[in-house]
Design an enzyme around this catalytic site. Structure first.
Site, PDB file in Angstrom:
ATOM      1  N   PRO A  70       0.639  -1.332  -0.209  1.00  0.00           N
ATOM      2  CG  PRO A  70      -1.370  -1.538   1.676  1.00  0.00           C
ATOM      3  CD  PRO A  70       0.248  -2.454   1.104  1.00  0.00           C
ATOM      4  CE  LYS A 176       0.395   4.805  -9.983  1.00  0.00           C
ATOM      5  NZ  LYS A 176      -0.928   4.580 -11.550  1.00  0.00           N
ATOM      6  CE  LYS A 245      -0.612   5.386  -2.280  1.00  0.00           C
ATOM      7  NZ  LYS A 245      -0.027   4.195  -2.390  1.00  0.00           N
TER       8      LYS A 245
HETATM    9  P1  NAD Z   1      -4.500  -3.384  -2.398  1.00  0.00           P
HETATM   10  O1  NAD Z   1      -4.595  -2.910  -0.645  1.00  0.00           O
HETATM   11  O2  NAD Z   1      -5.090  -4.128  -2.352  1.00  0.00           O
HETATM   12  O3  NAD Z   1      -3.437  -5.028  -1.997  1.00  0.00           O
HETATM   13  C1  NAD Z   1      -1.953  -4.479  -0.834  1.00  0.00           C
HETATM   14  C2  NAD Z   1      -1.727  -5.914  -0.897  1.00  0.00           C
HETATM   15  O4  NAD Z   1      -0.551  -5.484   0.517  1.00  0.00           O
HETATM   16  C3  NAD Z   1      -3.140  -6.581   0.990  1.00  0.00           C
HETATM   17  O5  NAD Z   1      -3.618  -8.237   0.598  1.00  0.00           O
HETATM   18  C4  NAD Z   1      -1.956  -6.193   2.225  1.00  0.00           C
HETATM   19  O6  NAD Z   1      -2.767  -7.551   3.035  1.00  0.00           O
HETATM   20  C5  NAD Z   1      -0.533  -6.436   1.412  1.00  0.00           C
HETATM   21  N1  NAD Z   1       0.103  -5.845   2.984  1.00  0.00           N
HETATM   22  C6  NAD Z   1       0.338  -5.181   2.987  1.00  0.00           C
HETATM   23  N2  NAD Z   1       1.363  -4.658   4.185  1.00  0.00           N
HETATM   24  C7  NAD Z   1       1.590  -6.214   3.756  1.00  0.00           C
HETATM   25  C8  NAD Z   1       3.204  -6.520   4.634  1.00  0.00           C
HETATM   26  N3  NAD Z   1       3.779  -5.335   4.820  1.00  0.00           N
HETATM   27  N4  NAD Z   1       3.155  -8.036   4.028  1.00  0.00           N
HETATM   28  C9  NAD Z   1       3.200  -8.297   2.517  1.00  0.00           C
HETATM   29  N5  NAD Z   1       2.087  -7.811   2.146  1.00  0.00           N
HETATM   30  C10 NAD Z   1       1.216  -6.519   2.688  1.00  0.00           C
HETATM   31  O7  NAD Z   1      -3.258  -3.304  -3.229  1.00  0.00           O
HETATM   32  P2  NAD Z   1      -3.792  -2.923  -4.779  1.00  0.00           P
HETATM   33  O8  NAD Z   1      -4.505  -1.961  -5.124  1.00  0.00           O
HETATM   34  O9  NAD Z   1      -2.956  -4.393  -5.117  1.00  0.00           O
HETATM   35  O10 NAD Z   1      -2.526  -2.010  -4.968  1.00  0.00           O
HETATM   36  C11 NAD Z   1      -1.439  -1.507  -4.366  1.00  0.00           C
HETATM   37  C12 NAD Z   1      -0.655  -0.769  -4.827  1.00  0.00           C
HETATM   38  O11 NAD Z   1      -0.480  -0.668  -5.338  1.00  0.00           O
HETATM   39  C13 NAD Z   1      -0.801   0.026  -4.266  1.00  0.00           C
HETATM   40  O12 NAD Z   1       0.337   1.221  -3.851  1.00  0.00           O
HETATM   41  C14 NAD Z   1      -1.230   1.403  -5.076  1.00  0.00           C
HETATM   42  O13 NAD Z   1      -1.334   2.531  -4.820  1.00  0.00           O
HETATM   43  C15 NAD Z   1      -0.934   1.005  -6.525  1.00  0.00           C
HETATM   44  N6  NAD Z   1      -1.818   1.153  -7.556  1.00  0.00           N
HETATM   45  C16 NAD Z   1      -2.780  -0.053  -7.374  1.00  0.00           C
HETATM   46  C17 NAD Z   1      -3.906  -0.119  -9.002  1.00  0.00           C
HETATM   47  C18 NAD Z   1      -5.374  -0.532  -8.870  1.00  0.00           C
HETATM   48  O14 NAD Z   1      -5.894  -0.190  -9.653  1.00  0.00           O
HETATM   49  N7  NAD Z   1      -5.551  -1.314  -7.452  1.00  0.00           N
HETATM   50  C19 NAD Z   1      -3.301   0.836  -9.716  1.00  0.00           C
HETATM   51  C20 NAD Z   1      -1.679   1.129 -10.141  1.00  0.00           C
HETATM   52  C21 NAD Z   1      -1.007   0.788  -8.360  1.00  0.00           C
END
Ligand code: NAD
Length: 293
Positions: A70, A176, A245
Protein backbone atom coordinates in the site's frame (compact mmCIF):
# COMPACT_ATOMS: atom_id res chain seq x y z
CA UNK A 1 9.43 -19.26 -20.67
CA UNK A 2 12.82 -18.39 -19.07
CA UNK A 3 15.68 -20.78 -20.04
CA UNK A 4 16.68 -21.41 -16.43
CA UNK A 5 13.72 -21.15 -14.13
CA UNK A 6 14.17 -17.85 -12.31
CA UNK A 7 12.63 -17.49 -8.86
CA UNK A 8 10.60 -14.34 -8.28
CA UNK A 9 9.09 -13.50 -4.89
CA UNK A 10 6.00 -11.28 -4.84
CA UNK A 11 5.27 -9.44 -1.58
CA UNK A 12 1.72 -8.09 -1.33
CA UNK A 13 -0.96 -10.17 -3.08
CA UNK A 14 -3.78 -7.62 -3.16
CA UNK A 15 -5.77 -6.34 -6.14
CA UNK A 16 -2.54 -5.75 -8.11
CA UNK A 17 0.00 -8.13 -6.58
CA UNK A 18 -2.14 -11.25 -6.98
CA UNK A 19 -2.58 -10.59 -10.72
CA UNK A 20 1.14 -9.89 -11.17
CA UNK A 21 2.10 -13.07 -9.31
CA UNK A 22 -0.36 -15.10 -11.36
CA UNK A 23 1.02 -13.61 -14.59
CA UNK A 24 4.61 -14.43 -13.60
CA UNK A 25 3.66 -18.01 -12.70
CA UNK A 26 1.76 -18.43 -15.97
CA UNK A 27 4.77 -17.17 -17.92
CA UNK A 28 7.08 -19.79 -16.44
CA UNK A 29 8.76 -18.06 -13.50
CA UNK A 30 8.96 -20.02 -10.27
CA UNK A 31 6.79 -17.58 -8.35
CA UNK A 32 6.70 -17.35 -4.57
CA UNK A 33 4.16 -15.15 -2.81
CA UNK A 34 3.58 -13.60 0.58
CA UNK A 35 0.77 -11.47 1.99
CA UNK A 36 -0.18 -10.70 5.58
CA UNK A 37 -3.63 -12.07 4.75
CA UNK A 38 -4.03 -15.85 4.71
CA UNK A 39 -7.00 -15.45 2.35
CA UNK A 40 -4.80 -13.69 -0.22
CA UNK A 41 -2.10 -16.37 0.13
CA UNK A 42 -4.74 -19.03 -0.54
CA UNK A 43 -6.00 -17.19 -3.64
CA UNK A 44 -2.39 -16.97 -4.86
CA UNK A 45 -1.88 -20.69 -4.30
CA UNK A 46 -5.01 -21.40 -6.34
CA UNK A 47 -3.44 -19.27 -9.11
CA UNK A 48 -0.23 -21.33 -9.30
CA UNK A 49 1.90 -19.26 -6.91
CA UNK A 50 3.91 -20.97 -4.13
CA UNK A 51 2.78 -19.29 -0.89
CA UNK A 52 5.44 -18.67 1.77
CA UNK A 53 4.81 -18.45 5.49
CA UNK A 54 7.26 -15.59 6.05
CA UNK A 55 8.84 -12.82 4.00
CA UNK A 56 12.24 -14.13 5.12
CA UNK A 57 11.58 -17.52 3.45
CA UNK A 58 10.60 -15.73 0.26
CA UNK A 59 13.60 -13.36 0.28
CA UNK A 60 16.03 -16.21 0.96
CA UNK A 61 14.85 -18.15 -2.10
CA UNK A 62 14.34 -15.34 -4.67
CA UNK A 63 16.57 -13.69 -7.28
CA UNK A 64 14.00 -10.96 -7.90
CA UNK A 65 11.50 -9.44 -5.50
CA UNK A 66 8.34 -7.73 -6.71
CA UNK A 67 6.64 -5.49 -4.15
CA UNK A 68 2.98 -4.47 -4.39
CA UNK A 69 2.37 -2.80 -1.05
CA UNK A 70 0.00 0.00 0.00
CA UNK A 71 2.46 2.71 1.09
CA UNK A 72 6.10 3.80 1.10
CA UNK A 73 6.14 3.04 4.85
CA UNK A 74 5.19 -0.59 4.12
CA UNK A 75 7.96 -0.82 1.52
CA UNK A 76 10.49 0.69 3.90
CA UNK A 77 9.57 -1.60 6.78
CA UNK A 78 9.75 -4.76 4.64
CA UNK A 79 13.19 -3.80 3.27
CA UNK A 80 14.56 -2.64 6.63
CA UNK A 81 13.27 -5.77 8.33
CA UNK A 82 15.29 -7.95 5.94
CA UNK A 83 18.53 -6.03 5.43
CA UNK A 84 20.55 -8.58 7.43
CA UNK A 85 19.19 -11.41 5.32
CA UNK A 86 19.96 -9.48 2.13
CA UNK A 87 23.44 -8.66 3.42
CA UNK A 88 24.05 -12.39 3.72
CA UNK A 89 22.99 -13.02 0.12
CA UNK A 90 26.44 -12.47 -1.34
CA UNK A 91 27.43 -13.44 -4.88
CA UNK A 92 23.97 -12.76 -6.24
CA UNK A 93 22.60 -9.30 -7.00
CA UNK A 94 18.98 -9.37 -5.86
CA UNK A 95 16.81 -6.80 -7.64
CA UNK A 96 13.73 -5.40 -5.93
CA UNK A 97 11.10 -4.22 -8.43
CA UNK A 98 8.85 -2.01 -6.31
CA UNK A 99 5.54 -1.61 -8.15
CA UNK A 100 3.86 0.14 -5.20
CA UNK A 101 2.92 3.79 -5.65
CA UNK A 102 5.57 5.03 -3.27
CA UNK A 103 7.59 8.14 -2.41
CA UNK A 104 10.65 9.24 -4.41
CA UNK A 105 12.74 10.02 -1.30
CA UNK A 106 12.03 6.61 0.21
CA UNK A 107 12.96 4.85 -3.05
CA UNK A 108 16.22 6.82 -3.34
CA UNK A 109 17.17 6.05 0.25
CA UNK A 110 16.42 2.31 -0.07
CA UNK A 111 18.23 2.11 -3.44
CA UNK A 112 21.33 3.67 -1.88
CA UNK A 113 21.31 1.36 1.13
CA UNK A 114 20.74 -1.76 -0.96
CA UNK A 115 23.46 -0.74 -3.42
CA UNK A 116 25.90 -0.73 -0.48
CA UNK A 117 24.96 -4.40 0.07
CA UNK A 118 25.39 -5.27 -3.63
CA UNK A 119 21.66 -5.34 -4.43
CA UNK A 120 19.43 -3.26 -6.70
CA UNK A 121 16.17 -1.39 -6.15
CA UNK A 122 13.99 -0.11 -8.98
CA UNK A 123 10.98 2.10 -8.28
CA UNK A 124 8.59 0.68 -10.85
CA UNK A 125 5.04 1.86 -10.18
CA UNK A 126 2.35 0.74 -12.56
CA UNK A 127 -0.83 1.81 -14.31
CA UNK A 128 -3.46 -0.46 -15.79
CA UNK A 129 -5.39 -1.71 -12.76
CA UNK A 130 -6.09 -5.29 -11.65
CA UNK A 131 -7.01 -6.27 -15.25
CA UNK A 132 -3.61 -5.08 -16.52
CA UNK A 133 -1.86 -6.94 -13.70
CA UNK A 134 -3.72 -10.18 -14.44
CA UNK A 135 -3.05 -9.98 -18.19
CA UNK A 136 0.61 -8.84 -18.04
CA UNK A 137 -0.32 -5.63 -19.84
CA UNK A 138 0.59 -2.99 -17.28
CA UNK A 139 2.34 0.27 -18.07
CA UNK A 140 5.39 0.54 -15.81
CA UNK A 141 7.36 3.73 -15.11
CA UNK A 142 10.84 3.00 -13.86
CA UNK A 143 13.48 4.80 -11.83
CA UNK A 144 16.92 3.27 -11.32
CA UNK A 145 20.10 2.29 -13.11
CA UNK A 146 20.31 0.97 -16.68
CA UNK A 147 22.24 -2.05 -15.35
CA UNK A 148 19.56 -3.10 -12.86
CA UNK A 149 16.86 -2.51 -15.42
CA UNK A 150 18.69 -4.76 -17.89
CA UNK A 151 18.91 -7.52 -15.25
CA UNK A 152 15.24 -7.16 -14.32
CA UNK A 153 13.94 -6.77 -17.88
CA UNK A 154 12.66 -10.37 -18.34
CA UNK A 155 10.58 -10.08 -15.15
CA UNK A 156 9.38 -6.58 -16.03
CA UNK A 157 8.43 -7.56 -19.58
CA UNK A 158 6.38 -10.45 -18.26
CA UNK A 159 4.27 -8.00 -16.25
CA UNK A 160 4.20 -4.91 -18.47
CA UNK A 161 3.21 -4.22 -22.06
CA UNK A 162 4.97 -0.86 -21.80
CA UNK A 163 8.02 -0.30 -19.58
CA UNK A 164 9.32 3.27 -19.65
CA UNK A 165 12.68 4.10 -18.06
CA UNK A 166 12.09 7.61 -16.71
CA UNK A 167 15.46 8.31 -15.07
CA UNK A 168 17.47 7.61 -11.91
CA UNK A 169 16.06 6.28 -8.64
CA UNK A 170 12.82 8.03 -7.62
CA UNK A 171 11.98 9.14 -11.18
CA UNK A 172 9.40 6.37 -11.62
CA UNK A 173 7.58 7.50 -8.47
CA UNK A 174 7.55 11.12 -9.63
CA UNK A 175 6.08 10.13 -13.02
CA UNK A 176 3.44 7.98 -11.32
CA UNK A 177 2.39 10.81 -8.99
CA UNK A 178 2.11 13.15 -11.99
CA UNK A 179 -0.04 10.55 -13.77
CA UNK A 180 -2.33 9.90 -10.82
CA UNK A 181 -2.73 13.61 -10.06
CA UNK A 182 -4.04 13.96 -13.62
CA UNK A 183 -6.31 10.89 -13.28
CA UNK A 184 -7.68 12.30 -9.99
CA UNK A 185 -8.32 15.67 -11.67
CA UNK A 186 -9.96 14.01 -14.69
CA UNK A 187 -12.33 12.12 -12.39
CA UNK A 188 -13.56 15.46 -11.05
CA UNK A 189 -13.50 17.49 -14.28
CA UNK A 190 -15.32 14.77 -16.26
CA UNK A 191 -17.93 14.45 -13.56
CA UNK A 192 -18.41 18.23 -13.40
CA UNK A 193 -18.73 18.36 -17.19
CA UNK A 194 -21.50 15.74 -17.08
CA UNK A 195 -23.16 17.55 -14.20
CA UNK A 196 -23.20 20.70 -16.35
CA UNK A 197 -24.69 18.75 -19.26
CA UNK A 198 -27.45 17.46 -16.98
CA UNK A 199 -28.14 20.91 -15.51
CA UNK A 200 -28.43 22.32 -19.05
CA UNK A 201 -30.90 19.61 -20.10
CA UNK A 202 -28.56 17.31 -22.06
CA UNK A 203 -28.36 13.54 -21.47
CA UNK A 204 -25.00 12.95 -19.69
CA UNK A 205 -24.51 9.72 -21.69
CA UNK A 206 -24.80 11.73 -24.92
CA UNK A 207 -22.43 14.39 -23.58
CA UNK A 208 -19.92 11.67 -22.64
CA UNK A 209 -20.09 10.21 -26.15
CA UNK A 210 -19.27 13.66 -27.52
CA UNK A 211 -16.37 14.19 -25.11
CA UNK A 212 -14.94 10.80 -26.05
CA UNK A 213 -15.11 11.69 -29.75
CA UNK A 214 -13.60 15.15 -29.16
CA UNK A 215 -10.81 17.00 -27.37
CA UNK A 216 -12.09 16.70 -23.78
CA UNK A 217 -11.43 12.96 -23.47
CA UNK A 218 -9.04 11.15 -21.15
CA UNK A 219 -8.67 7.52 -20.13
CA UNK A 220 -10.96 8.37 -17.21
CA UNK A 221 -13.71 9.54 -19.60
CA UNK A 222 -13.09 6.78 -22.15
CA UNK A 223 -12.70 3.78 -19.84
CA UNK A 224 -13.60 4.58 -16.24
CA UNK A 225 -16.84 6.49 -16.79
CA UNK A 226 -18.51 3.98 -19.15
CA UNK A 227 -17.22 0.90 -17.31
CA UNK A 228 -17.49 1.84 -13.65
CA UNK A 229 -19.30 5.17 -13.13
CA UNK A 230 -22.22 5.37 -15.59
CA UNK A 231 -22.86 1.64 -15.12
CA UNK A 232 -23.07 2.11 -11.31
CA UNK A 233 -20.64 -0.81 -10.95
CA UNK A 234 -17.96 1.02 -8.96
CA UNK A 235 -15.68 -2.02 -8.87
CA UNK A 236 -12.49 -0.94 -10.66
CA UNK A 237 -10.36 -2.49 -7.88
CA UNK A 238 -8.62 0.77 -6.91
CA UNK A 239 -9.69 2.22 -3.59
CA UNK A 240 -10.49 5.79 -2.52
CA UNK A 241 -7.88 5.43 0.20
CA UNK A 242 -5.09 4.62 -2.27
CA UNK A 243 -6.08 7.47 -4.63
CA UNK A 244 -6.24 9.86 -1.68
CA UNK A 245 -2.72 8.73 -0.80
CA UNK A 246 -1.52 9.45 -4.35
CA UNK A 247 -3.07 12.92 -4.47
CA UNK A 248 -1.62 13.68 -1.02
CA UNK A 249 1.83 12.56 -2.20
CA UNK A 250 1.56 14.67 -5.39
CA UNK A 251 0.69 17.70 -3.25
CA UNK A 252 3.58 16.92 -0.90
CA UNK A 253 5.91 16.77 -3.93
CA UNK A 254 4.59 20.12 -5.18
CA UNK A 255 5.12 21.67 -1.73
CA UNK A 256 8.65 20.27 -1.38
CA UNK A 257 9.71 21.38 -4.87
CA UNK A 258 8.01 24.79 -4.68
CA UNK A 259 5.92 24.07 -7.81
CA UNK A 260 2.86 26.36 -7.81
CA UNK A 261 -0.14 24.24 -8.88
CA UNK A 262 -3.38 26.09 -8.11
CA UNK A 263 -5.71 23.53 -9.71
CA UNK A 264 -3.88 20.64 -8.02
CA UNK A 265 -4.49 22.37 -4.66
CA UNK A 266 -8.21 22.29 -5.38
CA UNK A 267 -8.07 18.66 -6.55
CA UNK A 268 -6.23 17.65 -3.37
CA UNK A 269 -8.76 19.40 -1.17
CA UNK A 270 -11.73 17.79 -3.00
CA UNK A 271 -10.27 14.26 -2.69
CA UNK A 272 -9.37 14.77 0.98
CA UNK A 273 -12.68 16.51 1.77
CA UNK A 274 -15.12 14.01 0.23
CA UNK A 275 -15.85 12.53 3.64
CA UNK A 276 -19.06 10.82 2.46
CA UNK A 277 -16.80 8.29 0.77
CA UNK A 278 -14.81 5.82 2.85
CA UNK A 279 -11.21 4.85 2.10
CA UNK A 280 -12.49 1.35 1.35
CA UNK A 281 -14.90 2.62 -1.37
CA UNK A 282 -13.86 2.25 -5.01
CA UNK A 283 -12.22 5.46 -6.29
CA UNK A 284 -14.63 5.60 -9.24
CA UNK A 285 -17.38 6.60 -6.75
CA UNK A 286 -15.76 10.04 -6.77
CA UNK A 287 -17.17 10.50 -10.30
CA UNK A 288 -20.73 9.77 -9.18
CA UNK A 289 -20.32 11.72 -5.96
CA UNK A 290 -19.42 14.81 -7.94
CA UNK A 291 -22.18 14.26 -10.50
CA UNK A 292 -24.87 14.11 -7.81
CA UNK A 293 -23.70 16.81 -5.39
P1 NAD B 1 -4.51 -3.75 -1.93
O1 NAD B 1 -4.85 -3.05 -0.68
O2 NAD B 1 -5.56 -4.47 -2.70
O3 NAD B 1 -3.33 -4.82 -1.66
C1 NAD B 1 -2.24 -4.58 -0.82
C2 NAD B 1 -1.89 -5.93 -0.19
O4 NAD B 1 -0.67 -5.77 0.55
C3 NAD B 1 -2.96 -6.43 0.79
O5 NAD B 1 -3.38 -7.72 0.40
C4 NAD B 1 -2.23 -6.42 2.15
O6 NAD B 1 -2.65 -7.48 2.99
C5 NAD B 1 -0.80 -6.58 1.72
N1 NAD B 1 0.19 -6.10 2.69
C6 NAD B 1 0.20 -4.94 3.37
N2 NAD B 1 1.32 -4.87 4.11
C7 NAD B 1 2.03 -5.99 3.88
C8 NAD B 1 3.26 -6.51 4.35
N3 NAD B 1 4.01 -5.83 5.22
N4 NAD B 1 3.66 -7.71 3.89
C9 NAD B 1 2.91 -8.41 3.00
N5 NAD B 1 1.72 -7.99 2.54
C10 NAD B 1 1.30 -6.78 2.98
O7 NAD B 1 -3.78 -2.65 -2.83
P2 NAD B 1 -3.61 -2.66 -4.43
O8 NAD B 1 -4.79 -1.98 -5.02
O9 NAD B 1 -3.21 -4.02 -4.88
O10 NAD B 1 -2.38 -1.64 -4.56
C11 NAD B 1 -1.05 -2.03 -4.27
C12 NAD B 1 -0.14 -0.87 -4.68
O11 NAD B 1 -0.28 -0.64 -6.09
C13 NAD B 1 -0.48 0.45 -3.99
O12 NAD B 1 0.70 1.18 -3.73
C14 NAD B 1 -1.35 1.17 -5.02
O13 NAD B 1 -1.32 2.58 -4.85
C15 NAD B 1 -0.73 0.71 -6.30
N6 NAD B 1 -1.61 0.67 -7.49
C16 NAD B 1 -2.88 0.16 -7.42
C17 NAD B 1 -3.67 0.13 -8.57
C18 NAD B 1 -5.09 -0.44 -8.58
O14 NAD B 1 -5.80 -0.24 -9.58
N7 NAD B 1 -5.52 -1.14 -7.53
C19 NAD B 1 -3.15 0.59 -9.79
C20 NAD B 1 -1.84 1.06 -9.83
C21 NAD B 1 -1.09 1.10 -8.67
Amino acid sequence: MPEVQTTVGVIGLGSMGLGMAQTLATKGFRTLGFDLSADRRKLAEDAGVLPQSTIADLVAASAFLVFSLPTAQDVRSVVEGHLDLLKGKTGQRVIIIDTSTSEPDVSRDLAKRLEALGHGFLDAPVSGGPAGAASGKLTMMIGGSEEDLALARPVIEAMAAKALHVGPSGAGNVAKLVNNLLAAAHMITTSEGLKLALAAGIDPEAALRVVNAASGKSMISEVHFPTWVMSDRFDSGFSMGLMRKDVRLAKKLADSTGAQLPLAEQVASLWAGSTELADSDDFTRMGAFKAKN
